[in-house]
Motif scaffolding. Structure first.
Motif, PDB file in Angstrom:
ATOM      1  N   VAL A  50       6.110   3.250   1.684  1.00 15.14           N
ATOM      2  CA  VAL A  50       5.159   2.219   1.247  1.00 15.14           C
ATOM      3  C   VAL A  50       5.111   1.162   2.346  1.00 15.14           C
ATOM      4  O   VAL A  50       6.147   0.819   2.926  1.00 15.14           O
ATOM      5  N   THR A  51       3.941   0.646   2.640  1.00 17.14           N
ATOM      6  CA  THR A  51       3.842  -0.433   3.628  1.00 17.14           C
ATOM      7  C   THR A  51       3.660  -1.768   2.918  1.00 17.14           C
ATOM      8  O   THR A  51       2.960  -1.862   1.909  1.00 17.14           O
ATOM      9  N   VAL A  52       4.333  -2.779   3.461  1.00 18.11           N
ATOM     10  CA  VAL A  52       4.250  -4.134   2.928  1.00 18.11           C
ATOM     11  C   VAL A  52       3.823  -5.066   4.048  1.00 18.11           C
ATOM     12  O   VAL A  52       4.326  -4.976   5.170  1.00 18.11           O
ATOM     13  N   ALA A  53       2.895  -5.942   3.748  1.00 22.84           N
ATOM     14  CA  ALA A  53       2.503  -7.009   4.673  1.00 22.84           C
ATOM     15  C   ALA A  53       2.628  -8.336   3.945  1.00 22.84           C
ATOM     16  O   ALA A  53       2.134  -8.484   2.829  1.00 22.84           O
ATOM     17  N   VAL A  54       3.329  -9.284   4.545  1.00 25.31           N
ATOM     18  CA  VAL A  54       3.505 -10.620   3.970  1.00 25.31           C
ATOM     19  C   VAL A  54       2.790 -11.612   4.876  1.00 25.31           C
ATOM     20  O   VAL A  54       3.151 -11.770   6.048  1.00 25.31           O
ATOM     21  N   LEU A  55       1.775 -12.264   4.347  1.00 28.00           N
ATOM     22  CA  LEU A  55       0.947 -13.168   5.135  1.00 28.00           C
ATOM     23  C   LEU A  55       1.036 -14.584   4.577  1.00 28.00           C
ATOM     24  O   LEU A  55       0.959 -14.780   3.366  1.00 28.00           O
ATOM     25  N   PRO A  56       1.194 -15.590   5.446  1.00 24.85           N
ATOM     26  CA  PRO A  56       1.139 -16.972   4.951  1.00 24.85           C
ATOM     27  C   PRO A  56      -0.273 -17.274   4.483  1.00 24.85           C
ATOM     28  O   PRO A  56      -1.248 -16.990   5.187  1.00 24.85           O
ATOM     29  N   GLU A  57      -0.401 -17.817   3.289  1.00 23.28           N
ATOM     30  CA  GLU A  57      -1.744 -18.067   2.751  1.00 23.28           C
ATOM     31  C   GLU A  57      -2.441 -19.145   3.564  1.00 23.28           C
ATOM     32  O   GLU A  57      -1.910 -20.237   3.758  1.00 23.28           O
ATOM     33  N   ARG A  65       0.842  -1.204   0.000  1.00 24.45           N
ATOM     34  CA  ARG A  65       0.000   0.000   0.000  1.00 24.45           C
ATOM     35  C   ARG A  65       0.875   1.252   0.000  1.00 24.45           C
ATOM     36  O   ARG A  65       1.871   1.324   0.731  1.00 24.45           O
ATOM     37  N   GLY A  66       0.471   2.216  -0.797  1.00 23.35           N
ATOM     38  CA  GLY A  66       1.155   3.498  -0.788  1.00 23.35           C
ATOM     39  C   GLY A  66       0.969   4.175   0.562  1.00 23.35           C
ATOM     40  O   GLY A  66      -0.100   4.076   1.176  1.00 23.35           O
ATOM     41  N   GLY A  67       2.007   4.862   1.033  1.00 26.16           N
ATOM     42  CA  GLY A  67       1.938   5.563   2.315  1.00 26.16           C
ATOM     43  C   GLY A  67       2.106   7.049   2.103  1.00 26.16           C
ATOM     44  O   GLY A  67       1.425   7.653   1.275  1.00 26.16           O
ATOM     45  N   ALA A  68       3.056   7.654   2.845  1.00 25.81           N
ATOM     46  CA  ALA A  68       3.315   9.084   2.700  1.00 25.81           C
ATOM     47  C   ALA A  68       4.006   9.344   1.366  1.00 25.81           C
ATOM     48  O   ALA A  68       4.907   8.614   0.963  1.00 25.81           O
ATOM     49  N   GLY A 121       2.050  10.528  -1.629  1.00 31.51           N
ATOM     50  CA  GLY A 121       1.117  10.685  -2.736  1.00 31.51           C
ATOM     51  C   GLY A 121       1.437   9.807  -3.930  1.00 31.51           C
ATOM     52  O   GLY A 121       1.693   8.608  -3.794  1.00 31.51           O
ATOM     53  N   GLU A 122       1.462  10.417  -5.118  1.00 34.54           N
ATOM     54  CA  GLU A 122       1.655   9.664  -6.352  1.00 34.54           C
ATOM     55  C   GLU A 122       3.024   8.992  -6.393  1.00 34.54           C
ATOM     56  O   GLU A 122       3.158   7.881  -6.910  1.00 34.54           O
ATOM     57  N   GLU A 123       4.048   9.633  -5.851  1.00 34.02           N
ATOM     58  CA  GLU A 123       5.383   9.023  -5.835  1.00 34.02           C
ATOM     59  C   GLU A 123       5.380   7.744  -5.000  1.00 34.02           C
ATOM     60  O   GLU A 123       6.022   6.748  -5.342  1.00 34.02           O
ATOM     61  N   SER A 124       4.626   7.747  -3.902  1.00 30.71           N
ATOM     62  CA  SER A 124       4.492   6.546  -3.076  1.00 30.71           C
ATOM     63  C   SER A 124       3.796   5.440  -3.856  1.00 30.71           C
ATOM     64  O   SER A 124       4.208   4.273  -3.811  1.00 30.71           O
ATOM     65  N   ALA A 125       2.756   5.809  -4.590  1.00 29.47           N
ATOM     66  CA  ALA A 125       2.024   4.816  -5.383  1.00 29.47           C
ATOM     67  C   ALA A 125       2.906   4.219  -6.479  1.00 29.47           C
ATOM     68  O   ALA A 125       2.848   3.022  -6.769  1.00 29.47           O
ATOM     69  N   LEU A 126       3.740   5.068  -7.087  1.00 30.63           N
ATOM     70  CA  LEU A 126       4.653   4.568  -8.111  1.00 30.63           C
ATOM     71  C   LEU A 126       5.680   3.605  -7.515  1.00 30.63           C
ATOM     72  O   LEU A 126       6.037   2.603  -8.134  1.00 30.63           O
ATOM     73  N   PHE A 127       6.145   3.907  -6.305  1.00 31.03           N
ATOM     74  CA  PHE A 127       7.119   3.007  -5.670  1.00 31.03           C
ATOM     75  C   PHE A 127       6.453   1.696  -5.236  1.00 31.03           C
ATOM     76  O   PHE A 127       7.095   0.644  -5.259  1.00 31.03           O
TER      77      PHE A 127
END
Length: 354
Positions: free
Chosen positions: A197-204, A112-115, A117-123
């Motif tokens: 950007v925030t990342v969450a990794v979850l075991p399926e 998910r994009g964080g702080a 804006g658009e640059e976060s979404a691009l990253f």
């Protein structure tokens, strides 16, 4: 430790005998379970057998020391055997560490994009590409489950599955805040901006891990939004599923088939609820499931990607590499190997303290 190793060796012999029986494969699920157990035991037992062989070599060398003609050869064998015993003893301690039951599972990654804006979404899009390339290098598959794109091609949010043996064991330390420092394409004065950007990794979670009671679900259909041409004006193929007891909501509109969207949404929902339950249990027993390498908290800043300096820095293990380009192309193993090593060292320290 050695009583346990003897028991594991006996168990491996039992498994090999059972797996040789033709009737076992009449029950594929049980056969797969026993195969996984055997595969997990094989490296431990192989190291134990090598350790026992080194012990025998040591004993033989000590006997040979009394013979003047064999003393020099005996001393060489003695030194080699002692080195092997020391190495294998350390290896066995690592192999006997409790395994994370989720390590062999597929994963669901949420970016998910964080702080910023658009640059976060691009990253966020850059990170999705990075993980997809890493998966491809390891022979895994990546499948987008849901995505919310921005006008410039970034992602407010993207959720995808990575399927492959050991996916969770390799990527579980990616959860947290990823910070990027670079000059955005929209920046006219060449100034470096910082975004997150925030990342969450979850075991399926599979159905056997977490049962979803149909009575607890509200399923709504709606028309897809975004790209799709005339199709989006004709059918209500998008799916929104609400888990009523927890008010957890999942949407999926990537597929034109309502059935496929529902299947993807259920996979994400089951995984999120399973992870929440696991986290609740861990908190209750104050278990150090995720070691000092990182709590896995999405608010924890774990890594910085500095493009002007071609630098990637993992703050948990204080590791900095000056090859950001290769890293963004999916060459993650240097950092992941260091994270796994640090995690193992922390577990060994905790075990010795206990």
């Amino acid at each position: 430790m050695f009583d346990k190793l003897e028991a594991l060796e006996t168990r491996l012999e039992e498994l090999e005998s059972r797996l040789a029986a033709p009737d076992l494969y009449d029950d594929p699920a049980n056969a797969a379970k026993l195969l996984r157990e055997r595969n997990n035991l094989e490296p431990i037992v192989a190291a134990f057998r090598e350790y026992k062989a080194a012990q025998h070599t040591l004993a033989d060398a000590e006997e040979m020391l009394s013979d003047p003609e064999l003393r020099e050869m005996a001393q060489e064998e003695l030194a080699a055997a002692k080195g092997d015993i020391e190495r294998l003893s350390a290896q066995l301690k690592v192999l006997l560490l409790p395994r994370d039951p989720n390590d062999e599972k597929n994963i669901i990654v949420e970016i998910r994009g964080g702080a910023g804006g658009e640059e976060s979404a691009l990253f966020a899009g850059s990170l999705y590409r990075m993980y997809s390339m890493y998966a491809a290098k390891r022979g895994w598959t990546a499948e987008v489950l849901s995505a919310s794109e921005t006008e410039l091609g970034g992602y407010k949010e993207i959720v995808f599955q990575i399927a492959g043996e050991g996916a969770y064991s390799r990527l579980k330390f990616e959860s947290g805040v990823h910070r990027v420092q670079r000059v955005p394409e929209t920046e006219s004065q060449g100034r470096v901006h910082t975004s997150t950007v925030t990342v969450a990794v979850l075991p399926e979670a599979e159905e056997v891990d977490f049962y979803l009671d149909p009575k607890d679900l509200r399923i709504d259909t709606f028309r897809s939004s975004g790209a799709g041409g005339q199709h989006i004006n004709k059918t209500s193929s998008a799916i929104r599923i609400t888990h009523i007891p927890t008010n957890t909501v999942v949407e999926c509109q990537d597929e034109r088939s309502q059935h496929k969207n529902k299947d993807k949404a259920l996979r994400v929902l089951r995984t999120r609820l399973y992870e929440a339950e696991v986290e609740k249990q861990n908190a209750a027993i104050a278990a150090d499931r995720r070691s000092q390498v990182g709590t896995g908290d999405r608010s924890e800043r774990i890594r910085t990607y500095n493009f002007p300096e071609n630098r990637v820095s993992d703050h948990r293990i204080k590791l900095t590499l000056y090859k950001l380009g290769q890293f963004m192309d999916g060459e993650l193993d240097d950092v992941i190997d260091a994270l796994v090593t640090a995690d193992t060292a922390e577990k060994l320290k905790a075990q010795e303290s206990a």
